[in-house]
Design an enzyme around this catalytic site. Structure first.
Site, PDB file in Angstrom:
ATOM      1  N   TRP A 167      44.091  43.951  25.470  1.00  0.00           N
ATOM      2  CA  TRP A 167      43.610  42.600  25.172  1.00  0.00           C
ATOM      3  C   TRP A 167      42.424  42.571  24.213  1.00  0.00           C
ATOM      4  O   TRP A 167      41.870  41.508  23.958  1.00  0.00           O
ATOM      5  CB  TRP A 167      43.282  41.856  26.470  1.00  0.00           C
ATOM      6  CG  TRP A 167      42.627  42.673  27.536  1.00  0.00           C
ATOM      7  CD1 TRP A 167      43.254  43.257  28.599  1.00  0.00           C
ATOM      8  CD2 TRP A 167      41.239  43.017  27.653  1.00  0.00           C
ATOM      9  NE1 TRP A 167      42.345  43.929  29.380  1.00  0.00           N
ATOM     10  CE2 TRP A 167      41.100  43.804  28.823  1.00  0.00           C
ATOM     11  CE3 TRP A 167      40.100  42.747  26.899  1.00  0.00           C
ATOM     12  CZ2 TRP A 167      39.872  44.318  29.250  1.00  0.00           C
ATOM     13  CZ3 TRP A 167      38.878  43.257  27.324  1.00  0.00           C
ATOM     14  CH2 TRP A 167      38.783  44.032  28.488  1.00  0.00           C
ATOM     15  N   ASN A 190      43.108  36.139  42.073  1.00  0.00           N
ATOM     16  CA  ASN A 190      42.788  37.279  41.206  1.00  0.00           C
ATOM     17  C   ASN A 190      41.709  36.857  40.229  1.00  0.00           C
ATOM     18  O   ASN A 190      41.841  35.837  39.552  1.00  0.00           O
ATOM     19  CB  ASN A 190      44.014  37.737  40.408  1.00  0.00           C
ATOM     20  CG  ASN A 190      43.756  39.055  39.706  1.00  0.00           C
ATOM     21  OD1 ASN A 190      43.540  40.068  40.369  1.00  0.00           O
ATOM     22  ND2 ASN A 190      43.732  39.049  38.385  1.00  0.00           N
ATOM     23  N   GLU A 191      40.640  37.626  40.196  1.00  0.00           N
ATOM     24  CA  GLU A 191      39.577  37.386  39.214  1.00  0.00           C
ATOM     25  C   GLU A 191      39.322  35.889  39.027  1.00  0.00           C
ATOM     26  O   GLU A 191      39.492  35.344  37.922  1.00  0.00           O
ATOM     27  CB  GLU A 191      39.913  38.038  37.880  1.00  0.00           C
ATOM     28  CG  GLU A 191      39.902  39.542  37.930  1.00  0.00           C
ATOM     29  CD  GLU A 191      40.047  40.178  36.549  1.00  0.00           C
ATOM     30  OE1 GLU A 191      40.516  39.503  35.611  1.00  0.00           O
ATOM     31  OE2 GLU A 191      39.699  41.365  36.415  1.00  0.00           O
ATOM     32  N   GLU A 228      51.701  42.517  29.240  1.00  0.00           N
ATOM     33  CA  GLU A 228      50.858  43.702  29.443  1.00  0.00           C
ATOM     34  C   GLU A 228      51.649  44.983  29.176  1.00  0.00           C
ATOM     35  O   GLU A 228      51.312  46.064  29.667  1.00  0.00           O
ATOM     36  CB  GLU A 228      50.244  43.665  30.844  1.00  0.00           C
ATOM     37  CG  GLU A 228      49.408  42.405  30.982  1.00  0.00           C
ATOM     38  CD  GLU A 228      48.444  42.383  32.148  1.00  0.00           C
ATOM     39  OE1 GLU A 228      48.920  42.432  33.283  1.00  0.00           O
ATOM     40  OE2 GLU A 228      47.226  42.314  31.917  1.00  0.00           O
ATOM     41  N   CYS A 253      39.454  17.990  34.275  1.00  0.00           N
ATOM     42  CA  CYS A 253      40.445  16.931  34.469  1.00  0.00           C
ATOM     43  C   CYS A 253      39.887  15.831  35.385  1.00  0.00           C
ATOM     44  O   CYS A 253      38.760  15.933  35.874  1.00  0.00           O
ATOM     45  CB  CYS A 253      41.730  17.519  35.063  1.00  0.00           C
ATOM     46  SG  CYS A 253      41.552  17.971  36.787  1.00  0.00           S
ATOM     47  N   CYS A 269      44.091  24.029  38.277  1.00  0.00           N
ATOM     48  CA  CYS A 269      42.786  23.392  38.355  1.00  0.00           C
ATOM     49  C   CYS A 269      42.224  23.690  39.743  1.00  0.00           C
ATOM     50  O   CYS A 269      42.876  23.386  40.740  1.00  0.00           O
ATOM     51  CB  CYS A 269      42.979  21.893  38.159  1.00  0.00           C
ATOM     52  SG  CYS A 269      41.633  20.933  38.881  1.00  0.00           S
ATOM     53  N   GLU A 315      39.976  47.761  39.797  1.00  0.00           N
ATOM     54  CA  GLU A 315      40.772  47.897  38.572  1.00  0.00           C
ATOM     55  C   GLU A 315      39.946  48.571  37.493  1.00  0.00           C
ATOM     56  O   GLU A 315      38.763  48.233  37.298  1.00  0.00           O
ATOM     57  CB  GLU A 315      41.156  46.517  38.018  1.00  0.00           C
ATOM     58  CG  GLU A 315      42.217  45.776  38.760  1.00  0.00           C
ATOM     59  CD  GLU A 315      42.551  44.467  38.022  1.00  0.00           C
ATOM     60  OE1 GLU A 315      42.335  44.379  36.789  1.00  0.00           O
ATOM     61  OE2 GLU A 315      42.995  43.525  38.694  1.00  0.00           O
TER      62      GLU A 315
HETATM   63  C1  GAL Z   1      42.414  42.211  34.652  1.00  0.00           C
HETATM   64  C2  GAL Z   1      43.435  41.537  35.549  1.00  0.00           C
HETATM   65  C3  GAL Z   1      44.689  42.371  35.698  1.00  0.00           C
HETATM   66  C4  GAL Z   1      45.144  42.882  34.366  1.00  0.00           C
HETATM   67  C5  GAL Z   1      44.017  43.635  33.703  1.00  0.00           C
HETATM   68  C6  GAL Z   1      44.374  44.229  32.365  1.00  0.00           C
HETATM   69  O1  GAL Z   1      41.491  41.295  34.178  1.00  0.00           O
HETATM   70  O2  GAL Z   1      42.900  41.319  36.833  1.00  0.00           O
HETATM   71  O3  GAL Z   1      45.684  41.580  36.297  1.00  0.00           O
HETATM   72  O4  GAL Z   1      45.553  41.813  33.562  1.00  0.00           O
HETATM   73  O5  GAL Z   1      42.937  42.758  33.496  1.00  0.00           O
HETATM   74  O6  GAL Z   1      43.294  44.898  31.782  1.00  0.00           O
END
Ligand code: GAL
Length: 718
Positions: A332, A167-168, A372, A178, A133, A324
């Site tokens: 995903w 991260n992101e 992943e 909450c 949170c 990235e």
């Molecule tokens: C991003 C994330 C990474 C990895 C990637 C996979 O959103 O920052 O850690 O999960 O996606 O596509």
């Protein structure tokens, strides 16, 4: 290699006031590296293969909290020491994660209240990532301790290029509902509104009997029986960004205490609807982005271009970094198609063309375990004798040879408004509870066709904020406002000044409806824009999902199809020109698009979403004297290097790098400036033959684009 090693620096970011200089390799190339999943023998092989691939920067430690602090009072930095030393010895710089992207299981077990709660009141389970949170004091305290330890240990490490916060932010969890978040929200409201009376007035709590006596009575907008107060939703979304900003500030304070000169970034997610990136960007030294266009999406290149333009704009035009992207497929989506041969290279160059000083990936080595497992990697499970690794090595070698591009600025033509308050108002995201005339009228529904119309004419866009002043806007011949549902008088006055000074302002539908507190402007839409746009929008005219109307343009009798939205528009003065009229339906004969001269410019109002083919943008650009091209699947973007070492006999002058990107699966002859293609070393005269998904980067001495015809307005491209 001209650019490897932490010592080779890239002096970017002159424009980002108060930013620290970024110690990037000239053009960065590399990816996320998770050595904690492997043994030291593998680390040595990694560094060897990274060097072979031209890798000069890796992102380390992003999810390593549980490996770095296996128990509340024990830290294990030995493995990270070794990894950083090995990387440094290999000439590879490090983007070091603060490792706060996921708290360790021991923390979540001891303090279950750290786990975030959804708007339905469900506390999320441990076992994935981002299980925190943003308002949790326990999380903040533990994050502070970890970041402090990391900062003191590694600030002086020679491999460290910059810090990578969390991260992101906002991925998976962008808002928490909450108790701690609710308390935090109340403090935020108290600070924002000062007193409960002011809040009541601003929120309009007389509606539906919501008058509050005390801040303690206010909840986070969890799921309610009916629609929530739009002002409450708006404040909660702004608060959610603020909660993240407080974490950013907390981590930055720890980092600065140990090493004040190390730049800081966090990786963005393109045009993320959840968090106000303008507000976050102001706290960062380097803008970085993660970009995962869908190879199956025919508009992937346009959508990616739009994100990259935003990234560049968030940093005031300074180079940013694509941190990235996938070497091939992700894991995903419902279906995760591979990138065809050449597409990874093409998309890497697309980001660089639009201002990224490098191309990075998720992730370096194929994992042997975890969620992943099936995501593509720079070094695939099948090893080095693979298509992906070969394509990676090719791009790595190329980027190391064209480092002279680093630090150059993208030439742009057009400004487009980006505003999260507007986005949040249009996309209230309240699980099915509707308060707007049409749930189909969303920010991207309005923006994307406009952006595409600009892109398809070969123009490059910068994004600007609501607060961008008329003086700053004056460098753009065109300002596109996809929507300004929510608008202040000050912004409206700035835009009027911009138009008077000679600008072409295109305002999209359903604009000028409410002020910043969501109070409707008196006198009808478009509120403070009404007088000088010369129109009143009397009534919204939402169209059914399968409905369409036709509009006809007066200048050439051409027609276009509009969907989703229309308005009952009335010109308010004799000098309002009606440019397009509805042809059919109940609006037949009424204006759809208008413009009015204001000083030296024109104020355009469109009551419809930009139709396919961009006929409105086409007219606005022509009025601004911008010369459109018809590039088809060819994308052309130019970066300009103002001074400095450019090599090959051209020194101390402006040098231009024109990127020619063939997004089609067929070869094309691309018009090119006279110069040298840096990727082949060949001279160019007036064209380059590009194979399917091919790229050329032409260095040339002349300006990017001929001066626009019929205008003496200085264009931002020069
Ligand atoms: C991003 C994330 C990474 C990895 C990637 C996979 O959103 O920052 O850690 O999960 O996606 O596509």
């Amino acid at each position: 290699m001209t650019t490897t090693g932490p010592g080779a620096t890239n002096p970017v970011h002159g424009d980002m006031d108060q930013c620290r200089p970024v110690r990037l390799p000239r053009l960065a190339f590399g990816g996320d590296y998770n050595p904690e999943q492997w043994s030291p023998t593998v680390w040595r092989e990694d560094v060897e293969l990274m060097r072979k691939a031209g890798v000069n920067l890796v992102s380390v430690g992003i999810f390593a909290w549980s490996a770095l602090q296996p128990a509340p009072d024990s830290f294990e930095f030995g493995w990270l020491d070794q990894v950083l030393d090995l990387l440094h010895a290999g000439g590879i710089a490090v983007d070091l994660g603060t490792a706060t992207a996921n708290p360790p299981p021991w923390l979540l077990a001891a303090h279950p209240e750290v786990r975030p709660v959804t708007s339905y009141g469900i506390r999320l389970a441990a076992g994935s990532r981002q299980t925190f949170c943003p308002s949790s004091p326990v999380f903040a305290e533990h994050a502070r301790r970890l970041v402090g330890e990391l900062a003191r240990r590694y600030s002086d490490h020679p491999a460290l290029a910059f810090w990578h916060l969390s991260n992101e932010y906002g991925d998976h969890v962008s808002s928490c509902y909450c108790e701690a978040s609710t308390e935090h929200f109340r403090r935020f409201l108290q600070h924002r509104h000062g007193s409960i009376e002011v809040l009541n007035e601003r929120w309009g709590t007389t509606h539906w009997g919501q008058i509050y006596r005390d801040f303690a009575e206010i909840d986070a907008p969890r799921q309610m029986p009916g629609p929530a107060n739009p002002a409450q939703i708006a404040d909660f979304r702004r608060f959610s960004t603020q909660a993240i900003i407080e974490l950013v500030e907390l981590e930055k304070a720890e980092l600065a205490a140990a090493g004040p000169d190390i730049p800081v970034t966090t990786n963005f997610m393109g045009m993320c609807p959840e968090l106000d990136y303008w507000a976050l960007a102001d706290r960062l030294d380097l803008i970085t982005d993660d970009s995962y266009p869908d190879p199956l999406d025919p508009r992937a290149a346009v959508r990616a271009a739009s994100s990259y333009d935003l990234m560049r704009s968030l940093g005031g035009g300074a180079p940013w970094l694509l941190l990235e992207q996938a070497p091939s497929g992700v894991s995903w989506r419902e279906v995760n198609p591979a990138k065809a041969p050449g597409v990874q290279r093409l998309w890497s160059y697309q980001a660089i063309a639009r201002g990224s000083d490098g191309a990075m990936f998720f992730q370096w080595r194929a994992p042997a375990v975890g969620s992943e497992l099936h995501h593509s990697t720079m070094l695939p499970a099948a090893g080095t004798d693979t298509r992906i690794y070969r394509e990676i090595c090719q791009v790595g070698a190329e980027l190391s040879a064209i480092g002279e591009i680093a630090g150059s600025r993208v030439c742009s033509d057009v400004a487009i408004l980006m505003d999260w308050d507007v986005l949040w108002a249009l996309d209230p995201d309240t699980a099915g509870e509707r308060t707007m005339p049409s749930a189909l009228l969303r920010w991207r529904t309005l923006l994307d066709p406009l952006y595409q119309a600009v892109f398809e004419r070969g123009f490059v866009s910068d994004y600007v904020r609501m607060s961008t002043s008329a003086d700053q806007l004056a460098r753009y011949p065109v300002l596109v406002v996809p929507n300004a549902y929510l608008l202040s008088d000050d912004t409206a006055a700035g835009w009027a000044q911009y138009v008077s000074g000679g600008g072409q302002l295109l305002v999209g539908p359903f604009s000028g409806i409410v002020d910043r507190w969501h109070h409707r402007y008196a006198g009808g839409a478009p509120g403070p824009l009404r007088e000088w746009l010369g129109v009143t929008s009397e009534e919204p005219w939402p169209l059914a999902a399968d409905e369409q109307l036709t509009i006809r343009f007066a200048d050439d009798d051409s027609v276009a199809t509009v969907r989703i939205w229309a308005e009952w528009l009335t010109p308010t003065g004799p000098d309002t020109q009606v440019l397009a009229t509805f042809v059919d339906g109940p609006l037949a004969g009424r204006p759809a698009v208008t413009r009015r001269r204001v000083g030296d410019g024109f104020a355009w109002y469109s009551s419809v979403i930009e139709p396919e083919g961009g006929p409105i943008v086409q007219r606005v650009a022509a009025a601004a004297g911008l010369r459109a091209t018809d590039p088809g699947q060819l994308e052309t973007v130019t970066r300009r290097q103002s001074a400095g070492p450019v090599g090959n006999g051209i020194a101390d002058t402006e040098t231009f790098f024109t990127f020619l990107l063939n997004h089609s699966g067929e070869s094309v002859v691309a018009p090119a400036p006279a110069g040298v293609d840096l990727l082949t070393g060949n001279d160019t005269v007036d064209a380059v033959l590009l194979p399917a998904y091919g790229v050329a980067v032409v260095r040339h001495p002349a300006r990017c684009r001929p001066a626009p015809a019929g205008t003496d307005r200085p264009s931002s491209t020069r």
